[in-house]
Structures are given as C-alpha cells and as structure tokens.
Write an enzyme that holds these catalytic residues in place. Sequence first.
Site, mmCIF file in Angstrom:
data_model
loop_
_atom_site.group_PDB
_atom_site.id
_atom_site.type_symbol
_atom_site.label_atom_id
_atom_site.label_comp_id
_atom_site.label_asym_id
_atom_site.label_seq_id
_atom_site.Cartn_x
_atom_site.Cartn_y
_atom_site.Cartn_z
ATOM 1 N N SER A 140 32.269 17.770 97.060
ATOM 2 C CA SER A 140 32.208 16.723 98.366
ATOM 3 C C SER A 140 30.198 16.366 98.564
ATOM 4 O O SER A 140 29.830 17.892 98.251
ATOM 5 C CB SER A 140 33.128 18.283 99.404
ATOM 6 O OG SER A 140 32.225 17.764 100.737
ATOM 7 N N LYS A 166 34.321 13.052 96.858
ATOM 8 C CA LYS A 166 34.904 12.864 98.441
ATOM 9 C C LYS A 166 33.269 12.631 99.189
ATOM 10 O O LYS A 166 32.307 12.893 98.881
ATOM 11 C CB LYS A 166 35.413 14.210 98.742
ATOM 12 C CG LYS A 166 34.837 15.213 100.706
ATOM 13 C CD LYS A 166 36.188 15.736 100.905
ATOM 14 C CE LYS A 166 35.239 16.712 102.325
ATOM 15 N NZ LYS A 166 36.342 17.765 102.542
ATOM 16 N N LYS A 168 30.958 12.242 102.889
ATOM 17 C CA LYS A 168 30.737 12.983 104.512
ATOM 18 C C LYS A 168 30.758 11.452 104.448
ATOM 19 O O LYS A 168 29.727 10.664 105.175
ATOM 20 C CB LYS A 168 30.340 13.982 104.797
ATOM 21 C CG LYS A 168 30.866 15.394 103.628
ATOM 22 C CD LYS A 168 31.560 15.690 104.210
ATOM 23 C CE LYS A 168 31.915 17.209 104.403
ATOM 24 N NZ LYS A 168 32.932 17.557 105.168
ATOM 25 N N ASP A 193 35.577 12.263 104.474
ATOM 26 C CA ASP A 193 35.692 13.287 105.148
ATOM 27 C C ASP A 193 34.403 13.054 106.576
ATOM 28 O O ASP A 193 33.804 12.921 106.425
ATOM 29 C CB ASP A 193 35.346 14.820 104.590
ATOM 30 C CG ASP A 193 35.578 15.636 105.879
ATOM 31 O OD1 ASP A 193 36.555 15.457 106.810
ATOM 32 O OD2 ASP A 193 35.341 16.643 105.491
ATOM 33 N N GLU A 218 39.572 11.968 105.979
ATOM 34 C CA GLU A 218 39.945 13.411 105.669
ATOM 35 C C GLU A 218 39.318 13.398 108.040
ATOM 36 O O GLU A 218 38.343 13.290 107.838
ATOM 37 C CB GLU A 218 38.852 14.276 105.176
ATOM 38 C CG GLU A 218 38.905 15.804 105.417
ATOM 39 C CD GLU A 218 39.154 16.892 104.140
ATOM 40 O OE1 GLU A 218 38.497 16.506 103.614
ATOM 41 O OE2 GLU A 218 38.542 17.891 105.262
ATOM 42 N N ASP A 243 41.887 18.362 108.495
ATOM 43 C CA ASP A 243 41.658 19.852 108.247
ATOM 44 C C ASP A 243 41.414 20.509 109.686
ATOM 45 O O ASP A 243 41.777 20.971 109.621
ATOM 46 C CB ASP A 243 40.342 19.409 107.310
ATOM 47 C CG ASP A 243 38.910 21.018 107.288
ATOM 48 O OD1 ASP A 243 39.778 21.926 107.598
ATOM 49 O OD2 ASP A 243 38.355 20.038 106.310
ATOM 50 N N LYS A 267 42.663 25.568 104.192
ATOM 51 C CA LYS A 267 41.315 26.333 103.755
ATOM 52 C C LYS A 267 41.933 27.920 104.928
ATOM 53 O O LYS A 267 42.141 27.999 105.903
ATOM 54 C CB LYS A 267 40.117 26.335 104.927
ATOM 55 C CG LYS A 267 39.950 24.967 104.315
ATOM 56 C CD LYS A 267 38.268 24.774 105.306
ATOM 57 C CE LYS A 267 37.856 23.264 104.585
ATOM 58 N NZ LYS A 267 36.439 22.887 105.614
ATOM 59 N N GLY A 295 37.019 23.382 100.983
ATOM 60 C CA GLY A 295 35.764 24.921 100.679
ATOM 61 C C GLY A 295 35.158 24.606 102.295
ATOM 62 O O GLY A 295 35.330 24.009 103.298
HETATM 63 O O1 OSB Z 1 35.045 19.683 106.888
HETATM 64 O O2 OSB Z 1 35.299 19.884 104.405
HETATM 65 C C1 OSB Z 1 35.036 20.190 104.931
HETATM 66 C C2 OSB Z 1 31.884 22.308 104.256
HETATM 67 C C3 OSB Z 1 31.346 22.882 105.808
HETATM 68 C C4 OSB Z 1 31.898 22.787 106.806
HETATM 69 C C5 OSB Z 1 33.457 21.586 106.396
HETATM 70 C C6 OSB Z 1 33.176 21.126 105.323
HETATM 71 C C7 OSB Z 1 32.799 21.460 104.165
HETATM 72 C C8 OSB Z 1 32.945 20.465 102.930
HETATM 73 C C9 OSB Z 1 32.243 21.087 101.935
HETATM 74 O O3 OSB Z 1 33.548 19.315 102.576
HETATM 75 C C10 OSB Z 1 33.411 21.903 100.604
HETATM 76 C C11 OSB Z 1 32.828 22.238 99.988
HETATM 77 O O4 OSB Z 1 32.657 23.988 100.259
HETATM 78 O O5 OSB Z 1 31.904 21.968 98.636
HETATM 79 MG MG MG Z 2 37.107 18.568 106.031
#
Ligand code: OSB
Ligand code: MG
Length: 375
Positions: A140, A166, A168, A193, A218, A243, A267, A295
Amino acid sequence: MKIECITLYHLDMPLVHPFETSFGLETRRECLLLAAQAEGLTGWGECVATNRPSYSYETIGTARHVLKNFLIPSVLGKDWDQIGDILAAIQWIRGHPMAKAALQAAAWDLVAQSEGVSLGVKLAEPYQEGPKDRVKVGVSIGIQPTIDDTLARIGDFLSQGFTRIKLKIKPDWDLNLIRAVREVFPQITLMVDANSAYTLTDTPLIRQLDEFKLLMIEQPLAHDDIFQHSKLQQEIQTPLCLDESIKTPDQAEWALEMDACRIINIKPGRVGGFWESRQIHDLCRDKGIPVWCGGMLETGVGRAANLALASLPNFTLPGDIGPTRRYWEDDVVEEEFCLNPEDSTITIPEKPGLGVSVSFERLERFLLSREEYQV
Ligand code: OSB
Ligand code: MG
C-alpha cells in the site's frame, strides 16, 4: 484457564517511510500492545487504534480507557475455556472494536499456545481446508509528493517482488496519477484506496477510473455509508471494496445484499476481533465474494496475527501485510517478516500461538507507558 494479569504497553515507534493518506501524514506510529498471562503462558494482542480519531473514532486514549475500566475487569480472574466465553463476558460493551480485538487476540494466542498449535491452525478449525503456509501480499503506497516519486516507488516495489500495488488517492490526486501509472505499468495488478475522500457527486470522475482496469476501488465514499456505495457500484464496472464501512458481520451482510461492494477488506481491529472476522469471511464465502486482510501499519504482533487470519480459505486476494522492513527498522518482535519474491508471499510462523517472540528490550526502547492489572 484464568487470566491472572494483563499489561498494556503504550509505544511510540518511528516509521521507516512516512505514510500519507487522505486523512493525513504519519511519520511515527503510537501502538498499544496487550499481554495477557494465564497458566504460565503469555498471549499478545495489538490494538490498532491510532493517536487521532481519523480512520476510526477510537484512539489509543479511548482504547486504554475502555480496556482499563470495562474490558479487563470483565475477564480478569474469570474462568474460561473457549473464545466464546470471552465474547460472552464482554458482549455487554458497545462499540470499541479495536480495544475488544486486542483482548480477543491475546485470548486466541493463549488458547492456541495451550493446545500447542499455531494461531492459523486454531483459526482454521471449522474448515475442511487446512490453513495455507504462506499468504499473498501486496503493498500500500501512500500519497507521494509527485507522480514521478510514485512511479519510482512502484518500480522499486515491483523489483522487490510485490505483484499487487495499492495507491492511496484523494481529489486531485487520482485520474492524472492513475493515467500516468498505467502508461508506465500497463499490466500490473493495481488498485486504489480513497479512505472516504469522495462523495456520490464524484460519480462521473470515479467512473472514468473504469478505463484503467483496476482490481478494485476501496472505500471511495463516507466511512459510515453503505447505501450510497450501492448506488455508486451500479454506475461503475470496477468492483468496489469496503473497508471503513464494514464494522460488523451484519453490516457485511447488508452491503452484500445491497450490492454495495463486490470485495471486502477484513481488519480484525475494525470488526472486533478474529471471531467477527471469521464470520464475515464465511458470509462472503457463501456468497462468492472474495476477501483480503487489510493492514494498519502493525508491529510484528499484529502482523503475525493478520498472517494467521489471512491463511483462511476465502482470503483469496493479496493482503496489505507488508514485510517488516517496509515499516520498521526495529520491530518489537525478534522475527523479521520477509517477502518471498518468487510468489509475492510472506510465510506464516509455525510455532504455537502467534509464533513470534516479543523483545522486552525493544519494548523498553519505544515505551511511553506501561500499566499492569492483576486479579
Ligand atoms: O485504509 O487500509 C487503509 C493504514 C492505516 C489506516 C488505514 C489504511 C492503511 C493502509 C496501510 O492502507 C496498510 C498497511 O498496513 O500496509
Ligand atoms: Mg483502506
């Protein structure tokens, strides 16, 4: 078994790379770890709440409050054999899934250790298929200063062996970015995401993403919405993945019934623990909906737990479970999780319980405070 002592460790750990999402930039991660002692064993759980109520309303402060005053007194010194007993003792407490999940994780670790099996084997008990021994993972990538920086980071991760990327996104960091990425990397497995950065009025823009053949989009809309996601899903081809919006197994059921998403990110912290995670996993499996493990920039404690969960049969898409080095120079566990570059997987520890050993020397190094509760 009786839990005789629970210790909370509030840590502050520096991230190897800053992580930026639509709700801000993180350069450090405050973490809350929970250790539960029973019959000479120690079970560990990680609470994934952060120091600000951005991803969720929970914070480390609210989790400590709810653990100290309500969750821990509900279980400390009480007789229990199975996870169901723990759930029954805390089910009167509303909300606060991240605080609950930390306690539940420690209880699962204790049960698995006492039976001499790994957490993955314990979690996989109801299924015919045994748990996998390695889990497909992706990376990510947070919001970068420029598109060129993003392209460079993607190139770097691909060369390390990751096969799912992935990104953001947020308004004004979306179409141009994805178009540029697809020009350079036309074939990679790519997803985005948005962490709730859009509204239904952005449907025309989101529809334009269809052209880039993303694995999924996402959580584009509000963190507590299911209804508008279902409207959006009818207007676009790319599968939506929820999510933030899926906080309970019931909500997962409603979302699937409304066709609000075609994939779910699980999660354990967001849904209250492994028990609820498994319920959502089963529900999705019955409806032919794939799931994957999300994560929260976990330490090795939460990472080992996520790997065990992601070994269940319907976790068919790569998880956001990166190797240790992506997050930490020094982790709180002795074991380092590494990527198997030949198949973009991470191997699940085989030892009983979580299968990792917490280093008390490292805990000391990152420690902000420690609280101990005894019978
Ligand atoms: O939206 O998935 C998410 C990290 C912190 C809060 C929300 C998210 C995330 C990640 C990181 O996308 C995923 C990771 O732990 O590598
Ligand atoms: Mg997410």
